[in-house]
Design a protein around this motif. Structure first.
Motif, PDB file in Angstrom:
ATOM      1  N   TYR A  97      -3.213 -31.062  -6.928  1.00  0.00           N
ATOM      2  CA  TYR A  97      -1.799 -31.369  -7.160  1.00  0.00           C
ATOM      3  C   TYR A  97      -1.587 -31.972  -8.541  1.00  0.00           C
ATOM      4  N   VAL A  98      -2.511 -32.823  -8.974  1.00  0.00           N
ATOM      5  CA  VAL A  98      -2.401 -33.417 -10.305  1.00  0.00           C
ATOM      6  C   VAL A  98      -2.506 -32.333 -11.372  1.00  0.00           C
ATOM      7  N   LYS A  99      -3.416 -31.383 -11.185  1.00  0.00           N
ATOM      8  CA  LYS A  99      -3.577 -30.315 -12.163  1.00  0.00           C
ATOM      9  C   LYS A  99      -2.350 -29.422 -12.245  1.00  0.00           C
ATOM     10  N   GLU A 100      -1.574 -29.337 -11.178  1.00  0.00           N
ATOM     11  CA  GLU A 100      -0.326 -28.568 -11.221  1.00  0.00           C
ATOM     12  C   GLU A 100       0.719 -29.261 -12.084  1.00  0.00           C
ATOM     13  N   ARG A 101       0.673 -30.597 -12.126  1.00  0.00           N
ATOM     14  CA  ARG A 101       1.695 -31.351 -12.848  1.00  0.00           C
ATOM     15  C   ARG A 101       1.317 -31.674 -14.287  1.00  0.00           C
ATOM     16  N   ARG A 102       0.033 -31.716 -14.589  1.00  0.00           N
ATOM     17  CA  ARG A 102      -0.419 -32.153 -15.908  1.00  0.00           C
ATOM     18  C   ARG A 102      -1.286 -31.081 -16.564  1.00  0.00           C
ATOM     19  N   THR A 103      -1.213 -31.039 -17.896  1.00  0.00           N
ATOM     20  CA  THR A 103      -2.107 -30.161 -18.642  1.00  0.00           C
ATOM     21  C   THR A 103      -3.436 -30.881 -18.842  1.00  0.00           C
ATOM     22  N   ALA A 104      -4.430 -30.157 -19.298  1.00  0.00           N
ATOM     23  CA  ALA A 104      -5.742 -30.764 -19.542  1.00  0.00           C
ATOM     24  C   ALA A 104      -5.648 -31.843 -20.615  1.00  0.00           C
ATOM     25  N   GLU A 105      -4.816 -31.617 -21.664  1.00  0.00           N
ATOM     26  CA  GLU A 105      -4.659 -32.605 -22.732  1.00  0.00           C
ATOM     27  C   GLU A 105      -4.020 -33.888 -22.199  1.00  0.00           C
ATOM     28  N   GLU A 106      -3.007 -33.739 -21.324  1.00  0.00           N
ATOM     29  CA  GLU A 106      -2.381 -34.930 -20.729  1.00  0.00           C
ATOM     30  C   GLU A 106      -3.369 -35.685 -19.854  1.00  0.00           C
ATOM     31  N   GLY A 107      -4.212 -34.958 -19.143  1.00  0.00           N
ATOM     32  CA  GLY A 107      -5.230 -35.588 -18.311  1.00  0.00           C
ATOM     33  C   GLY A 107      -6.239 -36.358 -19.134  1.00  0.00           C
ATOM     34  N   GLU A 108      -6.675 -35.774 -20.260  1.00  0.00           N
ATOM     35  CA  GLU A 108      -7.617 -36.466 -21.144  1.00  0.00           C
ATOM     36  C   GLU A 108      -6.987 -37.735 -21.714  1.00  0.00           C
ATOM     37  N   ALA A 109      -5.715 -37.661 -22.094  1.00  0.00           N
ATOM     38  CA  ALA A 109      -5.039 -38.842 -22.639  1.00  0.00           C
ATOM     39  C   ALA A 109      -4.917 -39.944 -21.584  1.00  0.00           C
ATOM     40  N   LEU A 110      -4.575 -39.578 -20.353  1.00  0.00           N
ATOM     41  CA  LEU A 110      -4.481 -40.576 -19.281  1.00  0.00           C
ATOM     42  C   LEU A 110      -5.838 -41.193 -18.970  1.00  0.00           C
ATOM     43  N   LEU A 111      -6.883 -40.373 -18.964  1.00  0.00           N
ATOM     44  CA  LEU A 111      -8.223 -40.881 -18.712  1.00  0.00           C
ATOM     45  C   LEU A 111      -8.660 -41.842 -19.812  1.00  0.00           C
ATOM     46  N   ALA A 112      -8.412 -41.481 -21.074  1.00  0.00           N
ATOM     47  CA  ALA A 112      -8.774 -42.363 -22.190  1.00  0.00           C
ATOM     48  C   ALA A 112      -8.022 -43.682 -22.103  1.00  0.00           C
ATOM     49  N   GLU A 113      -6.756 -43.627 -21.742  1.00  0.00           N
ATOM     50  CA  GLU A 113      -5.947 -44.851 -21.596  1.00  0.00           C
ATOM     51  C   GLU A 113      -6.485 -45.731 -20.469  1.00  0.00           C
ATOM     52  N   ALA A 114      -6.828 -45.131 -19.337  1.00  0.00           N
ATOM     53  CA  ALA A 114      -7.352 -45.896 -18.208  1.00  0.00           C
ATOM     54  C   ALA A 114      -8.713 -46.504 -18.540  1.00  0.00           C
ATOM     55  N   LEU A 115      -9.573 -45.759 -19.246  1.00  0.00           N
ATOM     56  CA  LEU A 115     -10.880 -46.291 -19.636  1.00  0.00           C
ATOM     57  C   LEU A 115     -10.738 -47.433 -20.634  1.00  0.00           C
ATOM     58  N   ALA A 116      -9.797 -47.300 -21.562  1.00  0.00           N
ATOM     59  CA  ALA A 116      -9.565 -48.377 -22.525  1.00  0.00           C
ATOM     60  C   ALA A 116      -9.091 -49.645 -21.814  1.00  0.00           C
ATOM     61  N   ALA A 117      -8.187 -49.513 -20.841  1.00  0.00           N
ATOM     62  CA  ALA A 117      -7.708 -50.677 -20.096  1.00  0.00           C
ATOM     63  C   ALA A 117      -8.837 -51.310 -19.291  1.00  0.00           C
ATOM     64  N   LEU A 118      -9.712 -50.501 -18.727  1.00  0.00           N
ATOM     65  CA  LEU A 118     -10.842 -51.015 -17.970  1.00  0.00           C
ATOM     66  C   LEU A 118     -11.804 -51.772 -18.885  1.00  0.00           C
ATOM     67  N   ARG A 119     -12.066 -51.217 -20.047  1.00  0.00           N
ATOM     68  CA  ARG A 119     -12.966 -51.888 -21.001  1.00  0.00           C
ATOM     69  C   ARG A 119     -12.380 -53.211 -21.490  1.00  0.00           C
TER      70      ARG A 119
END
Length: 97
Positions: A70-92
């Motif tokens: 369902y997430v892949k239907e709503r987001r492109t791969a680039e948007e997913g990478e940006a969200l992942l990078a943001e979440a990893l930065a917040a975790l760090r």
């Protein structure tokens, strides 16, 4: 309780449906309403139709979709990478790295 003597029930019609497993489904609906073409069989869950000789077939079930699908239907791969990078930065930041 006694029903009110001035009360008249609404006129009704009996409608019979048949499913693929030869289950008979009898319902009562208002007389001024067009009966629906299909009704779910309460015994097996298959759709039931008005024609006993030719009941409707099995409804095609939708395949199971995971949350990721369902997430892949709503987001492109680039948007997913940006969200992942943001979440990893917040975790760090929380961990003090």
């Amino acid at each position: 309780m006694r029903p009110d003597e001035r009360h008249q029930p609404a006129p009704r019609q009996d409608v019979t449906y048949w499913c693929r497993n030869d289950h008979r489904v009898d319902i009562r609906i208002a007389a001024d309403v067009e009966p629906p073409p299909l009704w779910d069989c309460p015994r097996c869950g298959l759709p039931a139709g008005r024609d006993a000789e030719n009941p409707p077939g099995r409804v095609r079930a939708e395949p199971y979709k995971s949350h990721l699908a369902y997430v892949k239907e709503r987001r492109t791969a680039e948007e997913g990478e940006a969200l992942l990078a943001e979440a990893l930065a917040a975790l760090r930041r929380r961990r003090g790295e």
